[in-house]
Motif scaffolding. Structure first.
Motif, PDB file in Angstrom:
ATOM      1  N   ALA A 108       0.829  -1.209   0.000  1.00 51.47           N
ATOM      2  CA  ALA A 108       0.000   0.000   0.000  1.00 51.47           C
ATOM      3  C   ALA A 108       0.862   1.256   0.000  1.00 51.47           C
ATOM      4  CB  ALA A 108      -0.926  -0.014   1.213  1.00 51.47           C
ATOM      5  N   TYR A 109       1.967   1.229   0.717  1.00 56.84           N
ATOM      6  CA  TYR A 109       2.883   2.380   0.737  1.00 56.84           C
ATOM      7  C   TYR A 109       3.462   2.630  -0.652  1.00 56.84           C
ATOM      8  CZ  TYR A 109       6.985   5.216   1.863  1.00 56.84           C
ATOM      9  OH  TYR A 109       7.946   6.208   1.896  1.00 56.84           O
ATOM     10  N   GLY A 110       3.821   1.565  -1.348  1.00 53.69           N
ATOM     11  CA  GLY A 110       4.337   1.713  -2.697  1.00 53.69           C
ATOM     12  C   GLY A 110       3.311   2.317  -3.643  1.00 53.69           C
ATOM     13  N   PHE A 111       2.051   1.849  -3.561  1.00 53.24           N
ATOM     14  CA  PHE A 111       1.005   2.396  -4.422  1.00 53.24           C
ATOM     15  C   PHE A 111       0.687   3.850  -4.077  1.00 53.24           C
ATOM     16  CE2 PHE A 111      -0.535  -2.101  -5.279  1.00 53.24           C
ATOM     17  CZ  PHE A 111      -0.236  -2.053  -6.635  1.00 53.24           C
ATOM     18  N   GLY A 164      -0.054 -10.268   0.724  1.00 54.02           N
ATOM     19  CA  GLY A 164      -0.971  -9.141   0.820  1.00 54.02           C
ATOM     20  C   GLY A 164      -2.419  -9.533   0.595  1.00 54.02           C
ATOM     21  N   VAL A 165      -3.311  -8.730   1.156  1.00 51.22           N
ATOM     22  CA  VAL A 165      -4.752  -8.916   0.983  1.00 51.22           C
ATOM     23  C   VAL A 165      -5.295  -7.690   0.256  1.00 51.22           C
ATOM     24  CG1 VAL A 165      -6.958  -9.225   2.159  1.00 51.22           C
ATOM     25  CG2 VAL A 165      -4.894 -10.295   3.084  1.00 51.22           C
ATOM     26  N   PRO A 166      -5.917  -7.849  -0.903  1.00 45.66           N
ATOM     27  CA  PRO A 166      -6.323  -6.695  -1.718  1.00 45.66           C
ATOM     28  C   PRO A 166      -7.148  -5.655  -0.965  1.00 45.66           C
ATOM     29  CG  PRO A 166      -6.569  -8.706  -2.981  1.00 45.66           C
ATOM     30  CD  PRO A 166      -6.201  -9.122  -1.591  1.00 45.66           C
ATOM     31  N   PHE A 167      -8.125  -6.104  -0.200  1.00 45.35           N
ATOM     32  CA  PHE A 167      -8.974  -5.141   0.511  1.00 45.35           C
ATOM     33  C   PHE A 167      -8.168  -4.341   1.521  1.00 45.35           C
ATOM     34  CE2 PHE A 167     -11.948  -4.118   4.027  1.00 45.35           C
ATOM     35  CZ  PHE A 167     -12.782  -3.255   3.330  1.00 45.35           C
ATOM     36  N   ASN A 168      -7.261  -4.999   2.227  1.00 40.73           N
ATOM     37  CA  ASN A 168      -6.423  -4.295   3.203  1.00 40.73           C
ATOM     38  C   ASN A 168      -5.457  -3.337   2.512  1.00 40.73           C
ATOM     39  OD1 ASN A 168      -7.705  -5.837   5.141  1.00 40.73           O
ATOM     40  ND2 ASN A 168      -6.054  -7.345   5.280  1.00 40.73           N
ATOM     41  N   ILE A 169      -4.922  -3.749   1.375  1.00 40.69           N
ATOM     42  CA  ILE A 169      -4.043  -2.861   0.599  1.00 40.69           C
ATOM     43  C   ILE A 169      -4.798  -1.600   0.197  1.00 40.69           C
ATOM     44  CG2 ILE A 169      -2.789  -2.634  -1.576  1.00 40.69           C
ATOM     45  CD1 ILE A 169      -2.117  -5.623  -1.358  1.00 40.69           C
ATOM     46  N   PHE A 170      -6.032  -1.788  -0.242  1.00 43.36           N
ATOM     47  CA  PHE A 170      -6.855  -0.642  -0.635  1.00 43.36           C
ATOM     48  C   PHE A 170      -7.070   0.316   0.542  1.00 43.36           C
ATOM     49  CE2 PHE A 170     -11.207   1.070  -0.601  1.00 43.36           C
ATOM     50  CZ  PHE A 170     -11.113   1.951  -1.671  1.00 43.36           C
ATOM     51  N   LEU A 171      -7.447  -0.230   1.712  1.00 44.13           N
ATOM     52  CA  LEU A 171      -7.707   0.615   2.877  1.00 44.13           C
ATOM     53  C   LEU A 171      -6.463   1.396   3.295  1.00 44.13           C
ATOM     54  CD1 LEU A 171      -9.947  -1.542   5.252  1.00 44.13           C
ATOM     55  CD2 LEU A 171     -10.623   0.407   3.857  1.00 44.13           C
ATOM     56  N   ILE A 172      -5.335   0.706   3.389  1.00 44.82           N
ATOM     57  CA  ILE A 172      -4.114   1.371   3.859  1.00 44.82           C
ATOM     58  C   ILE A 172      -3.636   2.395   2.831  1.00 44.82           C
ATOM     59  CG2 ILE A 172      -1.731   1.014   4.606  1.00 44.82           C
ATOM     60  CD1 ILE A 172      -2.550  -1.817   5.447  1.00 44.82           C
ATOM     61  N   ALA A 203       4.224   4.555   9.500  1.00 46.23           N
ATOM     62  CA  ALA A 203       3.677   3.472  10.315  1.00 46.23           C
ATOM     63  C   ALA A 203       2.992   3.972  11.594  1.00 46.23           C
ATOM     64  CB  ALA A 203       4.772   2.458  10.643  1.00 46.23           C
ATOM     65  N   PRO A 204       3.602   4.866  12.398  1.00 48.05           N
ATOM     66  CA  PRO A 204       2.901   5.351  13.596  1.00 48.05           C
ATOM     67  C   PRO A 204       1.591   6.064  13.284  1.00 48.05           C
ATOM     68  CG  PRO A 204       5.240   5.847  13.732  1.00 48.05           C
ATOM     69  CD  PRO A 204       4.989   5.377  12.333  1.00 48.05           C
ATOM     70  N   LEU A 205       1.548   6.806  12.172  1.00 42.96           N
ATOM     71  CA  LEU A 205       0.327   7.518  11.810  1.00 42.96           C
ATOM     72  C   LEU A 205      -0.769   6.574  11.331  1.00 42.96           C
ATOM     73  CD1 LEU A 205       1.889  10.578   9.926  1.00 42.96           C
ATOM     74  CD2 LEU A 205       0.921  10.542  12.225  1.00 42.96           C
ATOM     75  N   CYS A 206      -0.369   5.389  10.850  1.00 39.86           N
ATOM     76  CA  CYS A 206      -1.336   4.407  10.350  1.00 39.86           C
ATOM     77  C   CYS A 206      -1.815   3.450  11.434  1.00 39.86           C
ATOM     78  CB  CYS A 206      -0.717   3.593   9.209  1.00 39.86           C
ATOM     79  SG  CYS A 206      -0.462   4.529   7.690  1.00 39.86           S
ATOM     80  N   LEU A 207      -1.472   3.707  12.684  1.00 42.45           N
ATOM     81  CA  LEU A 207      -1.811   2.767  13.760  1.00 42.45           C
ATOM     82  C   LEU A 207      -3.305   2.451  13.837  1.00 42.45           C
ATOM     83  CD1 LEU A 207      -0.869   1.079  16.164  1.00 42.45           C
ATOM     84  CD2 LEU A 207      -1.125   3.107  17.609  1.00 42.45           C
ATOM     85  N   PRO A 208      -4.228   3.447  13.786  1.00 44.02           N
ATOM     86  CA  PRO A 208      -5.655   3.086  13.903  1.00 44.02           C
ATOM     87  C   PRO A 208      -6.131   2.131  12.817  1.00 44.02           C
ATOM     88  CG  PRO A 208      -5.351   5.444  14.227  1.00 44.02           C
ATOM     89  CD  PRO A 208      -4.036   4.903  13.747  1.00 44.02           C
ATOM     90  N   ILE A 209      -5.766   2.406  11.560  1.00 43.31           N
ATOM     91  CA  ILE A 209      -6.233   1.538  10.475  1.00 43.31           C
ATOM     92  C   ILE A 209      -5.542   0.181  10.533  1.00 43.31           C
ATOM     93  CG2 ILE A 209      -4.555   2.236   8.708  1.00 43.31           C
ATOM     94  CD1 ILE A 209      -8.314   1.791   8.153  1.00 43.31           C
ATOM     95  N   MET A 210      -4.304   0.145  11.012  1.00 44.11           N
ATOM     96  CA  MET A 210      -3.584  -1.130  11.137  1.00 44.11           C
ATOM     97  C   MET A 210      -4.209  -1.996  12.235  1.00 44.11           C
ATOM     98  SD  MET A 210      -1.149  -1.116   8.838  1.00 44.11           S
ATOM     99  CE  MET A 210       0.224  -2.140   9.347  1.00 44.11           C
ATOM    100  N   VAL A 211      -4.594  -1.374  13.345  1.00 46.86           N
ATOM    101  CA  VAL A 211      -5.246  -2.131  14.415  1.00 46.86           C
ATOM    102  C   VAL A 211      -6.578  -2.692  13.931  1.00 46.86           C
ATOM    103  CG1 VAL A 211      -6.314  -1.943  16.698  1.00 46.86           C
ATOM    104  CG2 VAL A 211      -4.095  -0.889  16.278  1.00 46.86           C
ATOM    105  N   THR A 212      -7.315  -1.878  13.200  1.00 43.73           N
ATOM    106  CA  THR A 212      -8.599  -2.342  12.668  1.00 43.73           C
ATOM    107  C   THR A 212      -8.411  -3.541  11.743  1.00 43.73           C
ATOM    108  OG1 THR A 212      -9.457  -0.087  12.782  1.00 43.73           O
ATOM    109  CG2 THR A 212     -10.655  -1.642  11.399  1.00 43.73           C
ATOM    110  N   ILE A 213      -7.426  -3.466  10.866  1.00 42.36           N
ATOM    111  CA  ILE A 213      -7.150  -4.589   9.957  1.00 42.36           C
ATOM    112  C   ILE A 213      -6.678  -5.804  10.747  1.00 42.36           C
ATOM    113  CG2 ILE A 213      -5.589  -5.371   8.129  1.00 42.36           C
ATOM    114  CD1 ILE A 213      -5.765  -2.553   6.953  1.00 42.36           C
ATOM    115  N   GLY A 214      -5.875  -5.574  11.778  1.00 40.89           N
ATOM    116  CA  GLY A 214      -5.423  -6.682  12.620  1.00 40.89           C
ATOM    117  C   GLY A 214      -6.584  -7.393  13.291  1.00 40.89           C
ATOM    118  N   ILE A 215      -7.573  -6.627  13.778  1.00 38.32           N
ATOM    119  CA  ILE A 215      -8.750  -7.234  14.406  1.00 38.32           C
ATOM    120  C   ILE A 215      -9.557  -8.029  13.385  1.00 38.32           C
ATOM    121  CG2 ILE A 215     -10.899  -6.765  15.619  1.00 38.32           C
ATOM    122  CD1 ILE A 215      -8.439  -6.303  17.298  1.00 38.32           C
ATOM    123  N   MET A 216      -9.746  -7.465  12.202  1.00 35.29           N
ATOM    124  CA  MET A 216     -10.490  -8.187  11.161  1.00 35.29           C
ATOM    125  C   MET A 216      -9.774  -9.478  10.767  1.00 35.29           C
ATOM    126  SD  MET A 216     -12.089  -5.240   8.645  1.00 35.29           S
ATOM    127  CE  MET A 216     -10.480  -4.741   8.011  1.00 35.29           C
TER     128      MET A 216
END
Length: 294
Positions: A108-111, A164-172, A203-216
């Motif tokens: 996602a960072y690359g895209f 990678g998971v396409p939906f998670n890549i899209f969100l991030i 990475a620190p700024l993406c913590l909320p969305i990363m936690v959400t993806i981790g829970i899913m």
């Protein structure tokens, strides 16, 4: 403003307040009613976990047991190796979370940050893979993993997450695009490379969305039944959901549903506790996801 106009405006305000109050009451009635409906299966399972077999499927439903059979919860540990199955599930979940977050975040960072003529088409290809039903790829994947000798191991349940998971890549990706590029440019000027920017700034700024993806990811692989059913044949390797299935006898009379319900509720505890402890991050990730723009 005349006195008559003042009286009319006051009446209109009262009507508006009454309308808002009625709408608020209707909203809460709908929410409470919906909550009760969705909670009924869980309440029935809890009630059944404290009953003997003969009282579980009575009509009408007996919500409160005549005698509480607490031994169902102790007997489930002697009926099947629940701790072993739970540890197997944790192994699968742990590696999937690590691989999903790492691979999806890097892609996602690359895209989001690197410009290339192929960036757009490749991203569309990644999104297009979301349109392919999982059932279509089951047989080819099984044949591939069988040729690799991975059947009856955890590798088919873990290794695909490393790509990678396409939906998670899209969100991030969408979230990273909302971050100002001035952060990257300032870091570049201070001598940081892309990897340092990724780890120390993005990475620190993406913590909320990363936690959400981790829970899913946790919920999906903790509750996954089809994957382990296809690839695992040895009972020693069963995760919890497949282990619960093994509690069912060949005939209905051979299944102790009280113990099965008790084990099912126990299996529900980890996702529930995870949500309770991380609900702030999850809600923040949901708000962020709802505000993302293309």
């Amino acid at each position: 403003m005349s006195s008559g106009e003042v009286i009319v405006s006051v009446k209109e305000m009262k009507k508006m307040r009454r309308g808002e109050l009625a709408l608020l009451i209707l909203k809460y009635v709908f929410l409470v009613g919906g909550t009760i409906i969705f909670m009924l299966p869980l309440v029935w399972t809890l009630s059944g976990s404290l009953k003997p077999n003969g009282e579980i499927f009575t009509v009408p439903i007996q919500w409160i047991p005549e005698t509480f059979r607490w031994e169902n919860y102790s007997n489930m540990f002697s009926s099947f190796p629940m701790v072993r199955y739970a540890l197997n599930s944790m192994i699968i979940v742990f590696f999937n979370i690590i691989f999903v977050l790492a691979s999806s975040f890097v892609v996602a960072y690359g895209f989001a940050r690197f410009k290339s003529p192929l960036n757009g088409p490749l991203f569309l290809i990644v999104l297009a893979t979301m349109m392919i039903p999982e059932q279509v790829t089951l047989v080819p994947q099984f044949l591939l993993f069988s040729e690799l000798g991975w059947v009856n191991t955890y590798l088919p349940l873990i290794i695909p997450s490393a790509f990678g998971v396409p939906f998670n890549i899209f969100l991030i990706r969408q979230f990273i695009k909302t971050l100002p590029k001035e952060l990257d440019e300032s870091a570049y000027m201070d001598g940081a490379n892309s990897f340092q920017i990724l780890i120390k700034i993005i990475a620190p700024l993406c913590l909320p969305i990363m936690v959400t993806i981790g829970i899913m990811t946790f919920n999906f692989h903790w509750n996954d039944f089809l994957g382990p059913l296809i690839y695992l044949s040895s009972p020693d390797n069963f995760p919890l959901q497949l282990g619960l299935y093994s509690l069912q006898g060949d005939r209905e009379g051979l299944t102790d549903y009280g113990i099965l319900f008790a084990a099912s509720l126990t299996a529900l505890l980890p996702p529930l506790l995870l949500f309770l402890f991380l609900q702030k991050h999850i809600l923040a990730g949901i708000k962020i996801g709802g505000s993302l723009k293309g």
